[in-house]
Enzyme design. Structure first.
Site, mmCIF file in Angstrom:
data_model
loop_
_atom_site.group_PDB
_atom_site.id
_atom_site.type_symbol
_atom_site.label_atom_id
_atom_site.label_comp_id
_atom_site.label_asym_id
_atom_site.label_seq_id
_atom_site.Cartn_x
_atom_site.Cartn_y
_atom_site.Cartn_z
ATOM 1 N N SER A 43 0.883 -1.066 0.218
ATOM 2 C CA SER A 43 -0.077 0.053 -0.127
ATOM 3 C C SER A 43 0.775 1.493 -0.170
ATOM 4 O O SER A 43 0.276 2.319 -0.542
ATOM 5 C CB SER A 43 -0.960 0.009 1.259
ATOM 6 O OG SER A 43 -0.441 -0.214 2.488
ATOM 7 N N ASP A 333 -2.162 8.789 7.360
ATOM 8 C CA ASP A 333 -3.388 7.982 8.157
ATOM 9 C C ASP A 333 -2.707 6.997 9.308
ATOM 10 O O ASP A 333 -1.537 7.393 9.416
ATOM 11 C CB ASP A 333 -4.139 7.266 7.147
ATOM 12 C CG ASP A 333 -3.340 6.025 6.345
ATOM 13 O OD1 ASP A 333 -2.293 5.846 6.582
ATOM 14 O OD2 ASP A 333 -3.828 5.633 5.389
ATOM 15 N N HIS A 336 0.248 5.052 6.652
ATOM 16 C CA HIS A 336 1.131 5.561 5.643
ATOM 17 C C HIS A 336 1.622 7.097 5.621
ATOM 18 O O HIS A 336 0.776 7.981 6.117
ATOM 19 C CB HIS A 336 0.048 5.464 4.352
ATOM 20 C CG HIS A 336 -0.411 4.144 4.219
ATOM 21 N ND1 HIS A 336 -1.857 3.761 4.557
ATOM 22 C CD2 HIS A 336 -0.122 3.133 3.593
ATOM 23 C CE1 HIS A 336 -1.917 2.502 4.327
ATOM 24 N NE2 HIS A 336 -0.910 1.962 3.992
#
Length: 369
Positions: A43, A333, A336
Site C-alpha cells: 500500500s 493515516d 502511511h
C-alpha cells in the site's frame, strides 16, 4: 515464452539499443533517464491495483488524494507516493500506470504492480480480503513481458530493453504488520523467532527476485522496511505514551533489513549482469524523527486522518475531514506517510543525501550503470 525463463544470457548492459528512442513515447522534453520503470510493493506504493478487487485495503475514496491532481486514485496518501516522486526525478512525463489499467504501448514505459496488504508470504494480509502477493505481482509482470516481446518482435530486443529499466521492490512490511505481529490471526510468531522469521522471508523473497531477474530485471532497488513500530497504528495499540516507538517491532524489522543488505551483495556477486541495491528507509525515517522540524514536520506520531488514539486505531474513513496543515504531518493515516514525507523519502531514494541512504548506489547512479 514457454518454460518460465526468457533467454539464458540476458545481460546486454551499457549499449543503447538502436531502437530505444522509437519505443519511448516522444515528448518535447528530454527522454527519461531509463526507458521504463517497474514497481512492486504494497500500500505504500499501490496506485489503484486494489480498486476493483474484494478487499478492505482500498483507498479509492475521498479524502485520499485530496492533494493529488486526479483526486482519489487508490494511492494511500493525500498526494504523491514515493514512486511518483522517483518517476518524476527519472524524467518520465507521467506517473507509471497500475497493472489494472496498463494497456498496449503504455506498458513500454513501465507498470506498477503494487497491491495494498500484499506480502512476501501468500497468506499475509488475508484478513483484509483479496490482494496480490509478491508472487502474484511477479506473475503479472511475466504477462507484461510476454506483451513486450509481442510489441518488440523478439525476445532479445525485449531483453535488451528491460536490462536498462529501473525496478523498485518494496515488500515485507505486511509480513510483519499483517502477519507476524498479529498473533490472534497468524501463527508465525509462535512458529519462528524474529531471526528465524527474517530468514524464512528472505529465502522466499530471494527465490521470487531470481524469477524477476530471469525475466529481464537487472537494475533493481530493494526498498528496506521503515520504522513500522513508529506508525500511528502501532503507537495507538502498543506505545505506553503514544509517542515512544515500539522497539520489539523495530528490532525485528532491523533483522530483516540487515539480511536484505546481505542478499543484495549476494545477487551482485552471483547473478551475471545484476545491479541490485538496497535503500535504507529505516535510516531515513530515523533522521526525520530525530529532527522533525528540520524537515518541516510538527506532528510525527499522529495520522492527519483517522480515528481514535493517535488517529491510528481506525484508518481514514470515507469523506472524513482530515487535518488542515497536512504538510506538517509525517503520517497521512494510521499507517502511511503523507505526501510531504513521501517527497523526502522519494528524493533521498533517487539521490542519496547520506552515505547510509543506499548500498551500494542510489537510483540516480543505478540509472547510469
Amino acid at each position: 515464452m514457454k518454460g518460465g525463463v526468457l533467454v539464458a544470457g540476458w545481460v546486454v548492459v551499457g549499449v543503447l539499443a538502436a531502437s530505444w528512442g522509437s519505443w519511448v513515447p516522444g515528448a518535447a522534453r528530454a527522454d527519461p533517464q531509463v526507458p521504463c520503470y517497474f514497481i512492486f510493493g504494497d500500500s505504500l506504493v499501490d496506485n489503484g491495483n486494489n480498486n476493483n478487487i474484494a478487499s478492505l485495503a482500498r483507498a479509492n475514496y475521498a479524502p485520499y488524494g485530496i492533494d493529488f491532481p486526479d483526486g482519489p486514485t487508490g494511492r494511500f496518501s493525500n498526494g504523491k507516493t514515493t514512486v511518483d516522486v522517483i518517476a518524476e526525478l527519472l524524467g518520465f512525463d507521467s506517473y507509471i500506470p497500475p497493472f489494472a489499467a496498463a494497456r498496449g504501448d503504455a506498458i513500454l514505459t513501465g507498470v506498477n504492480y503494487a497491491s495494498a496488504a500484499a506480502g512476501i508470504r501468500e497468506e499475509t494480509g488475508q484478513q483484509l480480503g483479496a490482494r496480490i502477493s509478491f508472487g502474484g505481482q511477479i506473475q503479472n509482470y511475466q504477462t507484461t513481458v510476454s506483451q513486450m516481446v509481442d510489441l518488440m518482435g523478439d525476445e532479445s530486443s525485449a531483453a535488451d530493453y528491460l536490462s536498462k529499466c529501473i525496478y523498485t521492490v518494496g515488500m515485507g512490511s505486511n509480513d510483519y504488520l499483517n502477519n507476524y505481529f498479529m498473533p490472534t490471526v497468524y501463527s508465525t510468531s509462535r512458529q519462528f523467532t524474529p531471526d528465524q522469521y527474517a530468514d524464512v522471508l528472505i529465502d522466499q523473497y530471494s527465490q521470487l527476485l531470481k524469477t524477476l531477474y530471469n525475466y529481464g530485471a537487472r537494475k533493481v532497488a530493494l526498498i528496506g522496511l521503515g520504522q513500522i513500530g513508529c506508525s500511528p497504528n502501532e503507537l495507538a495499540q502498543l506505545s505506553p505514551n503514544g509517542v515512544t516507538c515500539v522497539d520489539r517491532i523495530n528490532s525485528a524489522i532491523q533483522i530483516f533489513n540487515s539480511k536484505l543488505i546481505s542478499l543484495v551483495d549476494e545477487f551482485n556477486s552471483n547473478l551475471q549482469g545484476a545491479k541490485f541495491t538496497y535503500i535504507n528507509s529505516f535510516g531515513m525515517f530515523l533522521d526525520v524523527l530525530r529532527n522533525p522540524s528540520g524537515y518541516g514536520f510538527s506532528v510525527t506520531n499522529t495520522g492527519c486522518c483517522g480515528v481514535g488514539r493517535n488517529n491510528g486505531q481506525i484508518t481514514c474513513l470515507p469523506f472524513q475531514t482530515p487535518c488542515q496543515n497536512r504538510e506538517q504531518y509525517l503520517f497521512w493515516d494510521a499507517f502511511h506517510p503523507s505526501e510531504s514525507a513521501n517527497v523526502i523519502f522519494g528524493r533521498r531514494t533517487y539521490s542519496a543525501e547520506s552515505p547510509s541512504d543506499a548500498h551500494p548506489v542510489d537510483i540516480r547512479r543505478l540509472a547510469q550503470l
